[in-house]
Write an enzyme that holds these catalytic residues in place. Structure first.
Site, PDB file in Angstrom:
ATOM      1  N   ARG A  76      41.051  37.550  46.101  1.00  0.00           N
ATOM      2  CA  ARG A  76      39.769  36.890  46.298  1.00  0.00           C
ATOM      3  C   ARG A  76      39.088  36.444  45.020  1.00  0.00           C
ATOM      4  O   ARG A  76      38.635  35.318  44.898  1.00  0.00           O
ATOM      5  CB  ARG A  76      38.778  37.808  47.028  1.00  0.00           C
ATOM      6  CG  ARG A  76      38.715  37.621  48.502  1.00  0.00           C
ATOM      7  CD  ARG A  76      38.392  38.949  49.135  1.00  0.00           C
ATOM      8  NE  ARG A  76      39.426  39.897  48.744  1.00  0.00           N
ATOM      9  CZ  ARG A  76      40.563  40.040  49.406  1.00  0.00           C
ATOM     10  NH1 ARG A  76      40.789  39.356  50.485  1.00  0.00           N
ATOM     11  NH2 ARG A  76      41.482  40.890  48.999  1.00  0.00           N
ATOM     12  N   THR A  77      39.000  37.351  44.063  1.00  0.00           N
ATOM     13  CA  THR A  77      38.204  37.018  42.877  1.00  0.00           C
ATOM     14  C   THR A  77      38.829  35.836  42.151  1.00  0.00           C
ATOM     15  O   THR A  77      38.156  34.859  41.814  1.00  0.00           O
ATOM     16  CB  THR A  77      38.084  38.251  41.956  1.00  0.00           C
ATOM     17  OG1 THR A  77      37.560  39.323  42.727  1.00  0.00           O
ATOM     18  CG2 THR A  77      37.166  37.973  40.780  1.00  0.00           C
ATOM     19  N   LYS A 105      54.187  41.108  25.018  1.00  0.00           N
ATOM     20  CA  LYS A 105      54.920  41.194  23.737  1.00  0.00           C
ATOM     21  C   LYS A 105      54.132  42.007  22.719  1.00  0.00           C
ATOM     22  O   LYS A 105      54.501  42.088  21.562  1.00  0.00           O
ATOM     23  CB  LYS A 105      55.126  39.792  23.161  1.00  0.00           C
ATOM     24  CG  LYS A 105      55.929  38.842  24.014  1.00  0.00           C
ATOM     25  CD  LYS A 105      56.058  37.522  23.243  1.00  0.00           C
ATOM     26  CE  LYS A 105      56.575  36.408  24.114  1.00  0.00           C
ATOM     27  NZ  LYS A 105      56.419  35.106  23.435  1.00  0.00           N
ATOM     28  N   ARG A 126      39.987  39.753  34.191  1.00  0.00           N
ATOM     29  CA  ARG A 126      40.083  41.081  34.819  1.00  0.00           C
ATOM     30  C   ARG A 126      41.062  41.885  33.986  1.00  0.00           C
ATOM     31  O   ARG A 126      42.129  41.381  33.620  1.00  0.00           O
ATOM     32  CB  ARG A 126      40.579  40.966  36.261  1.00  0.00           C
ATOM     33  CG  ARG A 126      40.912  42.314  36.860  1.00  0.00           C
ATOM     34  CD  ARG A 126      41.166  42.231  38.347  1.00  0.00           C
ATOM     35  NE  ARG A 126      39.925  41.968  39.087  1.00  0.00           N
ATOM     36  CZ  ARG A 126      39.857  41.923  40.400  1.00  0.00           C
ATOM     37  NH1 ARG A 126      40.938  42.114  41.133  1.00  0.00           N
ATOM     38  NH2 ARG A 126      38.702  41.676  41.005  1.00  0.00           N
ATOM     39  N   HIS A 154      31.992  45.142  38.024  1.00  0.00           N
ATOM     40  CA  HIS A 154      32.512  43.932  38.669  1.00  0.00           C
ATOM     41  C   HIS A 154      31.296  43.084  39.062  1.00  0.00           C
ATOM     42  O   HIS A 154      30.955  42.975  40.243  1.00  0.00           O
ATOM     43  CB  HIS A 154      33.338  44.347  39.892  1.00  0.00           C
ATOM     44  CG  HIS A 154      34.184  43.256  40.489  1.00  0.00           C
ATOM     45  ND1 HIS A 154      34.019  41.907  40.176  1.00  0.00           N
ATOM     46  CD2 HIS A 154      35.199  43.317  41.389  1.00  0.00           C
ATOM     47  CE1 HIS A 154      34.901  41.203  40.875  1.00  0.00           C
ATOM     48  NE2 HIS A 154      35.633  42.030  41.606  1.00  0.00           N
TER      49      HIS A 154
HETATM   50  C1  NCD Z   1      37.651  44.807  44.405  1.00  0.00           C
HETATM   51  C2  NCD Z   1      38.083  45.060  42.980  1.00  0.00           C
HETATM   52  O1  NCD Z   1      39.022  44.449  42.465  1.00  0.00           O
HETATM   53  O2  NCD Z   1      37.424  45.897  42.371  1.00  0.00           O
HETATM   54  N1  NCD Z   1      38.218  43.649  44.956  1.00  0.00           N
HETATM   55  C3  NCD Z   1      37.617  42.446  44.763  1.00  0.00           C
HETATM   56  O3  NCD Z   1      37.429  42.008  43.654  1.00  0.00           O
HETATM   57  N2  NCD Z   1      37.182  41.794  45.841  1.00  0.00           N
HETATM   58  C4  NCD Z   1      37.791  45.989  45.281  1.00  0.00           C
HETATM   59  C5  NCD Z   1      39.133  46.652  45.384  1.00  0.00           C
HETATM   60  O4  NCD Z   1      40.122  46.241  44.785  1.00  0.00           O
HETATM   61  O5  NCD Z   1      39.172  47.632  46.123  1.00  0.00           O
END
Ligand code: NCD
Length: 328
Positions: A76-77, A105, A126, A154
């Site tokens: 999703r993100t 590397k 991320r 997040h």
């Molecule tokens: C979340 C995350 O990555 O922290 N997912 C997301 O970004 N929608 C929640 C999760 O992974 O459980």
């Protein structure tokens, strides 16, 4: 067209909307507190405007590039950021698997960031390490958006969650919010709890097994802000109290041993039986992905809003990118 008081108010509103969002140009977003409540409010208004008029801002990011650096899995993100940038007329480049980047590397994060900043106008990252996004922002000459740093924060999920609550309940104050599941490692919970603590009259109920309680540092922030919160182990008994129930999965990837994960993973399963004890106007949120913690039979309950929530995430990321890139 003759100007009426209504149209004047609307255009004045638009001017001030743009004015407030101009303050976000060039800024990084590492934690929810990096933006003021007023700035978040303006972002929500812009996201709503985009949602209602899909043509609005459509070509505004033409010629702009977003780097999506995902050192950890994401659906999703990452996809919502990419969709947001494409819908604004911009483009993206990046990786979804660190194995295909030079970090495999041995390249340092600082070097990867300096390089990405020289190619792109903004970076979404991320990373499994807590603090990685803050470090990246120190080496980057372009804004960095934290799409999750380990079990820490997040913030764009928090913008998504707050927008969902605001659009569906019409307010972000005077609410009882339940958080259930992995409150120790769940970064979405940490960010949302910290963000909600800034609103008025929010009661928080944290439900988890004793091994997965909320970290002390979040609890001390809540205490400092005089938030009314409690910690419990039983979901069922608390169901009638919630206006918002935020379910989360047990974060398998942050466990040190598999046995603990297996023992804890199915502690809570929200099913239609438990839902029957919930308020009529309850909304159930989940950042997704879901594993077993919400049974699929709940999906058809109108109070289950996690798929709508994922869509709000794209609109708020469009508003965020347009503001950070200074095109509003
Ligand atoms: C979340 C995350 O990555 O922290 N997912 C997301 O970004 N929608 C929640 C999760 O992974 O459980």
């Amino acid at each position: 067209m003759q100007e009426t008081a209504g149209s004047y108010a609307a255009s004045a509103r638009e001017t001030s909307l743009h004015y407030a969002l101009q303050a976000l140009k060039g800024r990084s977003l590492i934690e929810p507190e990096d933006f003021s409540l007023g700035e978040m409010e303006e972002l929500f208004l812009l996201a709503e405007k985009i949602e209602k008029d899909e043509k609005y801002l459509r070509e505004s990011c033409r010629g702009k590039l977003l780097a999506t650096l995902f050192f950890e899995p994401s659906t999703r993100t990452r996809l919502s950021f990419e969709a947001a940038m494409l819908r604004l007329g911009g483009s993206f480049l990046g990786f979804a698997d660190p194995g295909s980047s030079s970090s495999s590397k041995g390249e340092s994060l600082a070097d990867t960031i300096r390089m990405a900043a020289s190619y792109a106008d903004t970076i979404v990252m991320r990373n499994p390490k807590e603090g990685a996004a803050l470090l990246a922002s120190r080496y980057s000459s372009v804004p960095v958006i934290n799409a999750g740093d380990g079990g820490h924060h997040h913030p764009t999920q928090t913008l998504t969650d707050l927008l969902t609550i605001k659009r569906l309940l019409g307010k972000t104050d005077s609410l009882t919010v339940g958080f259930c599941g992995d409150l120790k490692f769940g970064r979405t919970v940490h960010s949302l709890a910290k963000a909600l603590a800034r609103y008025n009259d929010i009661k928080m109920i944290f439900i988890s097994p004793s091994e997965l309680v909320l970290p002390e540092y979040i609890k001390s922030i809540l205490k400092r802000q005089n938030v009314d919160f409690s910690e419990r182990e039983n979901l069922e008994k608390s169901m009638p109290e919630f206006d918002v129930l935020y379910m989360t999965r047990v974060q398998k990837e942050r466990f040190f041993n598999e046995e603990d994960y297996i023992r804890l993973k199915d502690t809570y399963v929200l099913n239609t039986d438990k839902m029957s004890a919930g308020k009529e106007k309850l909304i159930v949120l989940h950042p997704l992905p879901r594993v077993n913690e919400i049974s699929v039979e709940v999906d058809s309950d109108p109070r289950a809003v996690y798929f709508a929530q994922a869509k709000y995430g794209m609109y708020v990321r469009m508003a965020l990118l347009a503001s950070i890139l200074g095109v509003v």
